[in-house]
Write a protein that holds these residues in place. Structure first.
Motif, PDB file in Angstrom:
ATOM      1  N   THR A  57      51.031-101.503 -72.195  1.00  0.00           N
ATOM      2  CA  THR A  57      49.715-100.904 -71.980  1.00  0.00           C
ATOM      3  C   THR A  57      49.738 -99.411 -72.299  1.00  0.00           C
ATOM      4  N   GLY A  92      39.816-110.457 -79.879  1.00  0.00           N
ATOM      5  CA  GLY A  92      40.012-111.536 -78.915  1.00  0.00           C
ATOM      6  C   GLY A  92      41.189-111.201 -78.024  1.00  0.00           C
ATOM      7  N   ASN A  93      41.566-112.149 -77.202  1.00  0.00           N
ATOM      8  CA  ASN A  93      42.633-111.903 -76.230  1.00  0.00           C
ATOM      9  C   ASN A  93      43.778-112.897 -76.297  1.00  0.00           C
ATOM     10  N   THR A  94      43.786-113.723 -77.353  1.00  0.00           N
ATOM     11  CA  THR A  94      44.809-114.762 -77.444  1.00  0.00           C
ATOM     12  C   THR A  94      45.431-114.766 -78.829  1.00  0.00           C
ATOM     13  N   CYS A 122      45.572-109.822 -82.362  1.00  0.00           N
ATOM     14  CA  CYS A 122      44.134-109.957 -82.106  1.00  0.00           C
ATOM     15  C   CYS A 122      43.399-108.615 -82.129  1.00  0.00           C
ATOM     16  N   ILE A 179      50.926-106.282 -72.998  1.00  0.00           N
ATOM     17  CA  ILE A 179      49.747-106.733 -73.738  1.00  0.00           C
ATOM     18  C   ILE A 179      50.251-107.467 -74.972  1.00  0.00           C
ATOM     19  N   GLN A 230      43.884 -99.028 -73.093  1.00  0.00           N
ATOM     20  CA  GLN A 230      44.095 -99.979 -71.988  1.00  0.00           C
ATOM     21  C   GLN A 230      44.035 -99.302 -70.619  1.00  0.00           C
ATOM     22  N   GLN A 250      39.062-104.800 -81.227  1.00  0.00           N
ATOM     23  CA  GLN A 250      39.642-105.986 -80.608  1.00  0.00           C
ATOM     24  C   GLN A 250      38.805-107.213 -80.967  1.00  0.00           C
TER      25      GLN A 250
END
Lengths: 246, 319
Positions: B266, A18-20, A52, B234, B191, A16
């Motif tokens: 998720t 990032g989150n955006t 991402c 997600i 997740q 991963q």
């Protein structure tokens, strides 16, 4: 940038970034994939870049999780020194409106624009290909102006022809295959994004850009004919300046 | 006609499959391939093929097939009560067939997906390096579709004499058993932290029923809902075979061979690779439950399975 690593079962690792949904994060992912390709780690089968994250699939009887993790972390460390290969801009000719783009009028009306203005706005932008998925060869594009954003159709069409160029909310995309769909169709490209019988069955690649070029019916037919014979060569140019775009 | 396999009746859903279309997922291409990869690989090795050769995946109600050439076949996977010219046919064993003989399947006894492998493999044209049928994409396999009456399947050539590849079998202690109640081993995440502690507890302690909405894309389960902390969505990312998605309703879906390459729900856990065939063999009404294991344990099991396949491969080469 701190990357996090997690197993996805015993045959996958997810990294991963990032989150955006962000072009800079996506650029890092693209660079990482290029390094991964060069590295050709034994046991790694393939990888799937997304907005991402990257998911890497491997054979656990050739390389095990902890060993692969070390190799992947090493690649991440080298990433700073890595200059990504310049992105390409793929030029897709599009015949806008008429039977090829039955929703061009409604997109114009809902945004208080003329159809010419919609075509102008849609074709002046270079769109980043964030990821591929949904259908073979379907690009998730970023960068469309909100001036032509339009909600999906209330009742999806049973059949959207392949090559159809559509708008859904603030996204734009191209259908690589005939499929049911609810995107508003504003035009169609004669270029084949997906052809299983071609040496490179999928035209587009994550990390590159698309720009649409308006064409008339005569040119559409010419390109269509060349595609049928397998002799059409798609226009490409290198992206200059990079980062600011998208 | 003098060659190949003729489809007299197609059965419920009979498709040409190899081990899948790898290398194109980054372009959105679905992997497809055998739902029970172990059974297809063993079947191929028993008839002297490379383990990735194409065979037939036969679902629940089998086809009626006539051979128009002499060859060697093996039936693996589910027990669908196969007969050759009305004589019962053993599973997990290579059998010599003569031109004109007819293969039938009578009723599902155990499991739901059987594999027919034939020396030389089903010789359809590979597309993107695979002979697998991807039904939704209408591509690969035999004309991109399930088999129909009247189809004639081409069979590839084999360099091994039939006498050398007849009568091979998988040792009975290695033959899987497909129960109506199965515990699947999973690796939690990625997740798992999107679920409440109670949600994770529910997932690991409940039984889930396989619903009739299950297909090659995924097995849809019904049981105590699994609770999310906040949302079920997600930003879309990759999905492995066996990944368990939990949408907002809390009912899990195990993604299988024809899954999309990416998805936006998720994933609470992923079933370990050696247990995937047990999902492929589960029928609506069967119950599944889940037990978390560490990745080291899962990979030890994967390595042990690979050793078994390599042993069969070596015996295969010796003839």
């Amino acid at each position: 940038m701190t990357l996090s690593y997690q197993p996805l079962g015993d045959t996958g690792i997810r990294i991963q970034f990032g989150n955006t949904i962000d072009p800079e994060i996506n650029r890092q992912i693209h660079s990482y994939c290029q390094r991964l390709e060069k590295e050709s780690i034994p046991g790694v089968i393939e990888w799937v870049p997304s907005y991402c994250a990257i998911t890497i699939y491997y054979k656990p009887y050739i390389i095990q999780y902890h060993d692969l993790l070390q190799r992947l972390k090493k690649i991440a460390q080298q990433l700073q020194d890595h200059t990504a290969a310049p992105a390409e801009v793929i030029i897709l000719p599009v015949l806008y409106g008429g039977e090829w783009g039955p929703d061009l009028q409604s997109v114009a009306q809902k945004n208080g624009l003329s159809t010419e203005e919609v075509i102008q706005l849609h074709s002046e932008t270079k769109y980043l290909i964030y990821m591929m998925g949904f259908l073979p060869g379907f690009p998730y594009l970023g960068g469309m102006t909100d001036k032509i954003a339009t909600p999906r159709l209330e009742v999806p069409r049973q059949r959207v022809p392949s090559g159809s160029v559509g708008i859904a909310g603030s996204q734009t995309g191209v259908y690589p295959l005939e499929s049911p769909g609810g995107w508003r169709i504003i035009g169609r490209t004669p270029v084949r994004l997906y052809d299983p019988h071609r040496e490179d069955p999928i035209l587009l690649k994550t990390g590159n850009y698309i720009q649409f070029r308006p064409i008339d019916e005569k040119e559409y037919k010419e390109i269509e004919e060349k595609e049928a014979q397998g002799i059409y060569v798609v226009d490409k140019k290198l992206l200059k300046g990079d980062r600011s775009i998208a | 006609m003098n060659k190949g396999i003729e489809v007299l009746r197609p059965g419920l859903l009979t498709t040409v499959q190899d081990l899948g279309r790898y290398g194109y997922q980054q372009y959105g291409m679905v992997v497809a391939g055998a739902m029970d990869a172990f059974s297809l690989a063993v079947g191929n090795l028993l008839v002297g093929n490379p383990r990735n050769a194409a065979g037939l995946e036969i679902t629940l109600i089998g086809p009626e097939l006539q051979f128009h050439q002499e060859s060697v076949i093996a039936i693996t996977g589910a027990d669908l009560k196969a007969t050759l010219d009305n004589h019962p046919l053993p599973r997990w064993k290579s059998i010599y067939v003569e031109p004109g003989q007819i293969l039938r399947f009578h009723r599902p006894q155990q499991g739901i997906r059987a594999y027919l492998c034939i020396a030389g493999g089903i010789d359809v044209k590979p597309i993107m390096k695979s002979r697998s049928t991807f039904l939704k994409g209408k591509m690969g396999g035999y004309q991109g579709r399930a088999l129909q009456s009247g189809d004639i399947l081409p069979v590839g050539s084999t360099h091994l004499p039939f006498s050398q590849i007849t009568g091979r079998f998988l040792s009975p202690r290695e033959q899987p058993v497909y129960d109506k109640k199965v515990t699947l081993r999973v690796i939690m995440g990625p997740q798992a932290d999107a679920f409440t502690e109670e949600g994770v507890h529910t997932f690991l302690t409940s039984s889930y029923k396989v619903t009739p909405q299950s297909d090659r894309m995924g097995t849809r389960l019904e049981g105590p809902p699994i609770q999310h902390k906040e949302g079920a969505d997600i930003i879309s990312d990759g999905i492995a075979p066996g990944s368990i998605q939990v949408p907002a309703g809390g009912q899990p879906i195990i993604l299988l061979a024809d899954r999309n390459t990416t998805g936006g729900y998720t994933k609470i856990a992923t079933v370990i690779s050696v247990d995937l065939p047990l999902i492929a063999q589960s029928a609506p009404g069967h119950t599944l439950s889940f037990r978390a294991v560490e990745i080291e344990e899962a990979q030890k099991l994967a390595i042990a399975q690979e050793k078994l396949l390599r042993q069969l491969e070596i015996i295969g080469r010796k003839g």
